[in-house]
Design an enzyme around this catalytic site. Structure first.
Site, PDB file in Angstrom:
ATOM      1  N   TYR A  28       0.824  -1.212   0.000  1.00 14.95           N
ATOM      2  CA  TYR A  28       0.000   0.000   0.000  1.00 14.95           C
ATOM      3  C   TYR A  28       0.858   1.262   0.000  1.00 14.95           C
ATOM      4  O   TYR A  28       0.449   2.297  -0.522  1.00 14.95           O
ATOM      5  CB  TYR A  28      -0.951  -0.004   1.192  1.00 14.95           C
ATOM      6  CG  TYR A  28      -2.184  -0.842   0.952  1.00 14.95           C
ATOM      7  CD1 TYR A  28      -3.321  -0.283   0.373  1.00 14.95           C
ATOM      8  CD2 TYR A  28      -2.208  -2.188   1.285  1.00 14.95           C
ATOM      9  CE1 TYR A  28      -4.456  -1.049   0.145  1.00 14.95           C
ATOM     10  CE2 TYR A  28      -3.329  -2.964   1.059  1.00 14.95           C
ATOM     11  CZ  TYR A  28      -4.451  -2.391   0.483  1.00 14.95           C
ATOM     12  OH  TYR A  28      -5.556  -3.156   0.250  1.00 14.95           O
ATOM     13  N   GLU A  59      -8.444  -6.983   5.100  1.00 14.37           N
ATOM     14  CA  GLU A  59      -7.655  -8.088   4.546  1.00 14.37           C
ATOM     15  C   GLU A  59      -6.982  -8.898   5.636  1.00 14.37           C
ATOM     16  O   GLU A  59      -6.889 -10.130   5.545  1.00 14.37           O
ATOM     17  CB  GLU A  59      -6.637  -7.526   3.552  1.00 14.37           C
ATOM     18  CG  GLU A  59      -7.298  -7.025   2.267  1.00 14.37           C
ATOM     19  CD  GLU A  59      -6.488  -5.976   1.528  1.00 14.37           C
ATOM     20  OE1 GLU A  59      -5.247  -5.936   1.738  1.00 14.37           O
ATOM     21  OE2 GLU A  59      -7.078  -5.217   0.745  1.00 14.37           O
TER      22      GLU A  59
END
Length: 398
Positions: free
Chosen positions: A97, A139
């Protein structure tokens, strides 16, 4: 929740970001892949080539920003859930990310130029990390639930059986190559399969599990993708159909997917077209073995009887039920009880309080969903499984 300063900036800049979204995300992917070519292994290159991935990312970022500032009534939760499941199936890791954020904000600056002041950059960075943190947390929960280590999500599976199901359609029954356990899953979920193509590129694709859990194996059913109107042939699906035989091994990611069979007693209506029959077959297999009292309607549309995959599986599972109705439409060569043409929503039996599941091409699902809503089916009781980058709901199509 956005800070007050960022909320003001996002409200002011959202229109221009919305207007330039595809340009921004196109630049983002170009720059990120140039700096990190290893990430190409995570992305569907066909969706990159046709622009679907860029449009989907732009729509998701804009939807999240709209959600934060309350500009439009967008329920971002189902979008985030779908993205999180897709990421887990591909083995996306939290550290990635940071890479995405750096290149996405860089692309915003490159496309919008001097309009991106330090204040604007900080505000959109805040939006990105609010979204990223929500996805990372979701997640992490999915990885933990699946008992999968995010650093090593891929596992080698052996093809125990290959079955020619219909014209251009093959089923692969998979067992763990290491002799380990088969993960539990919910009917309707999918797995990612990664293959190394002849040119050396590694490419992943998602395939619905076409049989229910509890059988000591996983099964995917794959249709050859023939390019039409200038579109290329399918890379991974065609490789699987043409090259993969019994006793070959495949890399398979964690089981994922948010469109799953609800474990209650409500009637179920399964509506599919083409290879969209695969998650329906998995759901119906599970119902037939565990809930034979549950009422089910299965409606399917295909081009011809020769292309209708898993027909025998659907009939076998339906025979286990006390109440089962099956309707079939063929565009070409309708015979017997099959209807000609495409699914007519007005002809569908709709039991009271039914849960309706849709899977097939986006135009098909949009048309059927609109017809179901006109017939009074509440939006919250219609569930759509979209193959690819899309979202389909009353509010968001990306």
């Amino acid at each position: 929740m956005l800070s007050a300063d960022s909320d003001r900036v996002i409200r002011a800049t959202l229109p221009v970001v919305r207007d330039h979204g595809p340009q921004i995300t196109s630049r983002f992917y170009t720059d990120m892949f140039a700096a990190h070519p290893e990430l190409l292994n995570l992305f569907n290159l066909a969706n990159q080539a046709n622009g679907d991935q860029q449009r989907a990312l732009a729509a998701a970022v804009v939807a999240f920003a709209e959600h934060l500032v309350g500009e439009r009534e967008v329920d971002f939760a189902p979008i985030a859930e779908r993205i999180a499941h897709k990421h887990v199936s591909l083995g996306v890791q939290p550290g990635q990310y940071t890479i995405v954020g750096r290149h996405l904000l860089g692309a915003v600056g490159a496309v919008l130029g001097d309009a991106v002041t330090e204040e604007v950059r900080r505000a959109w960075d805040e939006v990105y990390w609010l979204c990223a943190c929500e996805l990372i947390a979701a997640e992490a929960r999915l990885y933990q639930r699946a008992e999968v280590e995010p650093a090593s999500p891929w596992r080698s599976w052996r093809v125990a059986k290959r079955v020619e199901e219909a014209e251009d359609v093959v089923s692969f029954t998979l067992v763990p190559d290491d002799g380990g356990p088969v993960p539990d899953f919910q009917p309707g979920q999918y797995v990612s399969v990664a293959v190394t193509l002849p040119d050396g590129r590694r490419q992943p694709r998602q395939y619905s599990l076409s049989q229910g859990p509890g059988k000591g194996s996983l099964r995917i059913t794959v249709r050859r993708v023939r390019g039409v109107d200038g579109a290329p042939n399918g890379l991974v699906s065609n490789f699987l159909v043409d090259q993969v035989e019994a006793d070959d091994t495949l890399l398979v990611g964690p089981v994922a997917g948010d469109v799953v069979l609800h474990p209650n007693d409500d009637p179920v209506v399964l509506i599919s077209a083409g290879i969209g029959i695969t998650p329906m077959a998995g759901m119906l297999d599970h119902i037939g073995r565990t809930q034979p009292f549950r009422e089910v309607v299965a409606a399917h549309a295909d081009r011809s009887p020769e292309r209708h995959a898993l027909l025998a599986d659907i009939a076998h599972a339906g025979a286990q039920l006390r109440s089962f109705r099956q309707l079939v439409w063929y565009e070409d060569g309708a015979t017997g009880e099959a209807r000609p043409g495409r699914i007519d929503v007005e002809e569908l039996p709709l039991p009271g309080n039914a849960l309706v599941y849709l899977c097939g091409p986006l135009p098909f699902m949009a048309q059927v969903r609109a017809g179901l809503r006109k017939r009074g089916v509440p939006a919250e009781r219609i569930f759509t499984e979209v193959f690819g980058t899309g979202m389909l709901s009353d509010d968001v199509t990306a």
